[in-house]
Design a protein around this motif. Sequence first.
Motif, PDB file in Angstrom:
ATOM      1  N   ARG A 149       0.881  -1.276   0.058  1.00 26.66           N
ATOM      2  CA  ARG A 149       0.208   0.161   0.074  1.00 26.66           C
ATOM      3  C   ARG A 149       0.713   1.248   0.077  1.00 26.66           C
ATOM      4  O   ARG A 149       0.392   2.274  -0.360  1.00 26.66           O
ATOM      5  CB  ARG A 149      -1.066   0.043   1.111  1.00 26.66           C
ATOM      6  CG  ARG A 149      -2.043  -1.029   1.320  1.00 26.66           C
ATOM      7  CD  ARG A 149      -2.849  -0.965   2.323  1.00 26.66           C
ATOM      8  NE  ARG A 149      -4.089  -1.893   2.313  1.00 26.66           N
ATOM      9  CZ  ARG A 149      -4.090  -2.884   2.851  1.00 26.66           C
ATOM     10  NH1 ARG A 149      -2.888  -3.423   3.411  1.00 26.66           N
ATOM     11  NH2 ARG A 149      -5.234  -3.626   2.893  1.00 26.66           N
ATOM     12  N   VAL A 150       2.063   1.273   0.298  1.00 27.70           N
ATOM     13  CA  VAL A 150       3.126   2.369   0.453  1.00 27.70           C
ATOM     14  C   VAL A 150       4.000   2.010  -0.295  1.00 27.70           C
ATOM     15  O   VAL A 150       4.922   1.031  -0.238  1.00 27.70           O
ATOM     16  CB  VAL A 150       3.345   2.522   2.051  1.00 27.70           C
ATOM     17  CG1 VAL A 150       4.250   3.863   2.061  1.00 27.70           C
ATOM     18  CG2 VAL A 150       2.299   2.534   2.917  1.00 27.70           C
ATOM     19  N   PRO A 176      -5.707   4.815  -8.853  1.00 28.07           N
ATOM     20  CA  PRO A 176      -5.271   5.801  -9.720  1.00 28.07           C
ATOM     21  C   PRO A 176      -4.668   7.019  -8.924  1.00 28.07           C
ATOM     22  O   PRO A 176      -4.179   7.960  -9.172  1.00 28.07           O
ATOM     23  CB  PRO A 176      -6.421   6.216 -10.457  1.00 28.07           C
ATOM     24  CG  PRO A 176      -7.279   4.948 -10.593  1.00 28.07           C
ATOM     25  CD  PRO A 176      -7.195   4.351  -9.393  1.00 28.07           C
ATOM     26  N   ASP A 177      -5.171   7.067  -7.651  1.00 28.20           N
ATOM     27  CA  ASP A 177      -4.884   8.225  -6.853  1.00 28.20           C
ATOM     28  C   ASP A 177      -3.866   8.140  -6.015  1.00 28.20           C
ATOM     29  O   ASP A 177      -3.275   8.947  -5.546  1.00 28.20           O
ATOM     30  CB  ASP A 177      -6.112   8.432  -5.793  1.00 28.20           C
ATOM     31  CG  ASP A 177      -7.237   8.816  -6.428  1.00 28.20           C
ATOM     32  OD1 ASP A 177      -7.331   9.617  -7.483  1.00 28.20           O
ATOM     33  OD2 ASP A 177      -8.365   8.610  -5.912  1.00 28.20           O
ATOM     34  N   SER A 184       1.674  10.041  -5.365  1.00 30.45           N
ATOM     35  CA  SER A 184       0.949   9.869  -6.727  1.00 30.45           C
ATOM     36  C   SER A 184       1.439   8.782  -7.322  1.00 30.45           C
ATOM     37  O   SER A 184       2.486   7.997  -7.203  1.00 30.45           O
ATOM     38  CB  SER A 184       0.964  11.150  -7.587  1.00 30.45           C
ATOM     39  OG  SER A 184       2.320  11.221  -8.130  1.00 30.45           O
ATOM     40  N   ILE A 185       0.593   7.991  -8.085  1.00 31.84           N
ATOM     41  CA  ILE A 185       0.759   6.870  -8.734  1.00 31.84           C
ATOM     42  C   ILE A 185       2.028   6.970  -9.639  1.00 31.84           C
ATOM     43  O   ILE A 185       2.744   5.952 -10.000  1.00 31.84           O
ATOM     44  CB  ILE A 185      -0.414   6.252  -9.481  1.00 31.84           C
ATOM     45  CG1 ILE A 185      -0.301   4.759 -10.101  1.00 31.84           C
ATOM     46  CG2 ILE A 185      -1.082   7.309 -10.797  1.00 31.84           C
ATOM     47  CD1 ILE A 185       0.074   3.664  -8.814  1.00 31.84           C
ATOM     48  N   ALA A 216      -2.208   2.538 -16.511  1.00 27.53           N
ATOM     49  CA  ALA A 216      -2.051   3.654 -17.612  1.00 27.53           C
ATOM     50  C   ALA A 216      -1.463   4.851 -17.102  1.00 27.53           C
ATOM     51  O   ALA A 216      -0.585   5.392 -17.938  1.00 27.53           O
ATOM     52  CB  ALA A 216      -3.361   4.099 -18.239  1.00 27.53           C
ATOM     53  N   LYS A 217      -1.883   5.240 -15.967  1.00 33.87           N
ATOM     54  CA  LYS A 217      -0.957   6.390 -15.370  1.00 33.87           C
ATOM     55  C   LYS A 217       0.417   6.236 -15.125  1.00 33.87           C
ATOM     56  O   LYS A 217       1.212   7.185 -15.300  1.00 33.87           O
ATOM     57  CB  LYS A 217      -1.393   6.875 -14.120  1.00 33.87           C
ATOM     58  CG  LYS A 217      -3.075   7.563 -14.010  1.00 33.87           C
ATOM     59  CD  LYS A 217      -3.461   8.374 -12.834  1.00 33.87           C
ATOM     60  CE  LYS A 217      -4.523   9.283 -13.207  1.00 33.87           C
ATOM     61  NZ  LYS A 217      -5.009   9.812 -11.824  1.00 33.87           N
ATOM     62  N   MET A 218       0.749   4.907 -14.474  1.00 28.72           N
ATOM     63  CA  MET A 218       2.058   4.607 -14.469  1.00 28.72           C
ATOM     64  C   MET A 218       2.837   4.594 -15.925  1.00 28.72           C
ATOM     65  O   MET A 218       3.862   5.159 -15.865  1.00 28.72           O
ATOM     66  CB  MET A 218       2.137   3.193 -13.934  1.00 28.72           C
ATOM     67  CG  MET A 218       1.910   3.024 -12.395  1.00 28.72           C
ATOM     68  SD  MET A 218       2.093   1.328 -12.058  1.00 28.72           S
ATOM     69  CE  MET A 218       2.654   1.498 -10.298  1.00 28.72           C
ATOM     70  N   LYS A 219       2.205   4.156 -16.873  1.00 32.23           N
ATOM     71  CA  LYS A 219       3.011   3.997 -18.014  1.00 32.23           C
ATOM     72  C   LYS A 219       3.388   5.600 -18.706  1.00 32.23           C
ATOM     73  O   LYS A 219       4.229   5.657 -19.108  1.00 32.23           O
ATOM     74  CB  LYS A 219       2.080   3.236 -18.980  1.00 32.23           C
ATOM     75  CG  LYS A 219       2.825   2.786 -20.408  1.00 32.23           C
ATOM     76  CD  LYS A 219       1.887   1.989 -21.367  1.00 32.23           C
ATOM     77  CE  LYS A 219       2.426   1.456 -22.337  1.00 32.23           C
ATOM     78  NZ  LYS A 219       2.546   2.524 -23.418  1.00 32.23           N
TER      79      LYS A 219
END
Length: 358
Positions: A149-150, A176-177, A184-185, A216-219
């Motif tokens: 989680r962290v 995503p948050d 942030s992700i 998607a945000k990671m990418k």
Amino acid sequence: MASKETVLERLNAGKLLIGDGGYITEMERRGYVKAGLWTPEVTVEHPETVECLHKEFARAGSDVLQALTFNGNDKLKMTTAQLDEVNESACRIVKKVATEYGCFWAGGVSSTKIYANGGSKEEVQQCFRAQAEIFERHDADFLIVEYFRVCEEAEWAVETLKKIGKPVMASLCVGPDGDHNGTSIEECAVRLIKAGADVIGVNCLFDPHESLKAVAKMKESVETAGLKTHFMYQPLGFHCPDAHKKFGYVLLPEFPFALEPRQLTRWDVHKLARSAYNMGVRYIGGCCGFKAYHIRAISEEFEMERDKRASNSEKHDPFARKLFSTDAGRVRDKDYWMRMNPASGRPYCPSYSIPFQN
């Protein structure tokens, strides 16, 4: 398996790796572990059951089998000797099945109570080292950092496991948050790569579509930072768009004993896996709630790309134009099933439930 490609060689070639599914929740439903504790003592108490479940996933098309070592570092629940026995047994079992079916196998570490209770970096990493030494002794094909989680604790795990000299995959149970500390992700993704992770992604806790958004945000952040990596997606096996934004589905009123109405269909999995693949994800599996037939759905979705068929697909013909004599005048082909929006079958269920709020 002689001259087998390594996991990184396969991923570097753009090939898909299919992971396995939700061992712990499946074991709970079969009566071998207790919900809430989720300890993997079943590897010692009922090794034949663990072996059977590994075989189910292998026959369903899994390229990777993971040793059942989730929570296998929790000294608040078991002594060091007991934990060592659990981890040793888990490795022996999965290695046997992986050899039989020609799969890769991985040892995995999960988040610790030591970190949650404010332990130092050295104390936390010593906990990871103890597990990693067992994986190294059994010559795991690669190692997985999962259900963190962290981000900080996941980084510590990656740093520890990288010293073994095996590829390391890091999977966060965040949405995503971002993580529970407010990272942030996007930042999580970059930090995991810089810590040494060869593959990054998410697993569990949130609705599968939310997890896909997180990947998607990671990418996007990795590409913006000018870094390179591979991505993994191992979603929850339940629909839960109403899950708590931070703690996920564990705060749903149905958790953990009444989640069946939320179960993904095999067709949901077909579509999710294809969406992930089109995004560029090349390690796709499942987490809590995923069963062998869900993994088979991933395998069947990519039969053309992989040029291979899962063993238990011999007993499954999902795209037959007519399955039953009652199908006269009705064609139930792939298009039919992929457009299917099944009723829940539970007329008294609310559309959504309200998660418990802190």
